[in-house]
Design a protein around this motif. Sequence first.
Motif, short mmCIF file in Angstrom:
data_model
loop_
_atom_site.label_atom_id
_atom_site.label_comp_id
_atom_site.label_asym_id
_atom_site.label_seq_id
_atom_site.Cartn_x
_atom_site.Cartn_y
_atom_site.Cartn_z
N MET A 1 0.85 -1.16 0.00
CA MET A 1 0.00 0.00 0.00
C MET A 1 0.90 1.23 0.00
N LEU A 2 0.43 2.27 -0.65
CA LEU A 2 1.18 3.53 -0.74
C LEU A 2 0.68 4.51 0.32
N LEU A 3 1.60 5.00 1.16
CA LEU A 3 1.31 6.02 2.15
C LEU A 3 2.17 7.24 1.86
N HIS A 4 1.80 8.35 2.44
CA HIS A 4 2.61 9.56 2.38
C HIS A 4 3.11 9.80 3.81
N ILE A 5 4.39 9.55 4.03
CA ILE A 5 4.97 9.67 5.36
C ILE A 5 5.93 10.84 5.36
N ASN A 6 5.64 11.82 6.20
CA ASN A 6 6.45 13.04 6.29
C ASN A 6 6.70 13.65 4.91
N GLY A 7 5.65 13.62 4.08
CA GLY A 7 5.71 14.24 2.76
C GLY A 7 6.35 13.40 1.68
N THR A 11 5.98 2.78 0.45
CA THR A 11 5.21 1.56 0.24
C THR A 11 5.39 0.65 1.45
N THR A 12 4.29 0.10 1.94
CA THR A 12 4.33 -0.75 3.13
C THR A 12 3.28 -1.84 3.06
N TYR A 13 3.49 -2.88 3.85
CA TYR A 13 2.47 -3.91 4.04
C TYR A 13 1.81 -3.76 5.42
N ALA A 14 2.24 -2.76 6.20
CA ALA A 14 1.68 -2.54 7.53
C ALA A 14 0.19 -2.22 7.42
N GLU A 37 -4.04 14.16 9.51
CA GLU A 37 -4.18 15.44 10.20
C GLU A 37 -4.78 15.34 11.60
N GLN A 38 -4.76 14.16 12.20
CA GLN A 38 -5.25 13.96 13.57
C GLN A 38 -4.14 13.29 14.39
N ILE A 39 -3.82 13.88 15.56
CA ILE A 39 -2.85 13.27 16.46
C ILE A 39 -3.47 11.98 17.01
N VAL A 40 -2.66 10.90 16.99
CA VAL A 40 -3.13 9.61 17.51
C VAL A 40 -2.27 9.24 18.71
N ARG A 41 -2.90 9.05 19.85
CA ARG A 41 -2.17 8.66 21.05
C ARG A 41 -1.67 7.23 20.91
N GLN A 42 -0.55 6.96 21.54
CA GLN A 42 0.11 5.66 21.41
C GLN A 42 -0.81 4.48 21.72
N GLU A 43 -1.68 4.62 22.67
CA GLU A 43 -2.57 3.52 23.04
C GLU A 43 -3.55 3.14 21.93
N PHE A 44 -3.69 3.99 20.92
CA PHE A 44 -4.61 3.72 19.81
C PHE A 44 -3.89 3.31 18.52
N TRP A 45 -2.57 3.25 18.52
CA TRP A 45 -1.83 2.91 17.30
C TRP A 45 -2.22 1.54 16.76
N ALA A 46 -2.38 0.55 17.61
CA ALA A 46 -2.70 -0.80 17.15
C ALA A 46 -4.11 -0.88 16.55
N ASP A 47 -4.98 0.04 16.94
CA ASP A 47 -6.36 0.04 16.44
C ASP A 47 -6.57 0.96 15.24
N THR A 48 -5.55 1.72 14.89
CA THR A 48 -5.69 2.69 13.79
C THR A 48 -5.26 2.03 12.49
N ARG A 49 -6.25 1.72 11.66
CA ARG A 49 -6.01 1.03 10.39
C ARG A 49 -5.51 2.02 9.34
N LEU A 50 -4.58 1.56 8.54
CA LEU A 50 -4.04 2.36 7.44
C LEU A 50 -4.76 2.01 6.15
N GLN A 51 -4.90 3.01 5.29
CA GLN A 51 -5.52 2.81 3.98
C GLN A 51 -4.65 3.48 2.92
N GLU A 52 -4.78 3.02 1.72
CA GLU A 52 -4.05 3.57 0.57
C GLU A 52 -4.15 5.10 0.56
#
Length: 65
Positions: A1-7, A11-14, A37-52
């Motif tokens: 999947m293609l993400l935009h990380i720090n601009g 590509t990642t499989y995460a 554009e939303q800060i995500v607290r560390q306790e929610f990282w595992a629940d935050t799904r990534l999308q293309e």
Amino acid sequence: MLLHINGENHTTYAATLDELIRELELDPDALVVEHNEQIVRQEFWADTRLQEQDQVELLSFVGGG
């Protein structure tokens, strides 16, 4: 999947923010994560799904003197 990380295109499989951070071998204790554009607290990282084409900003803090 293609993400935009720090601009930059990245590509990642995460499927979640937690997997992405582990894949990138970043120190989670020194990291602030913004997902679409939303800060995500560390306790929610595992629940935050990534999308293309998601926007992720990873900000690391280092101490020193």
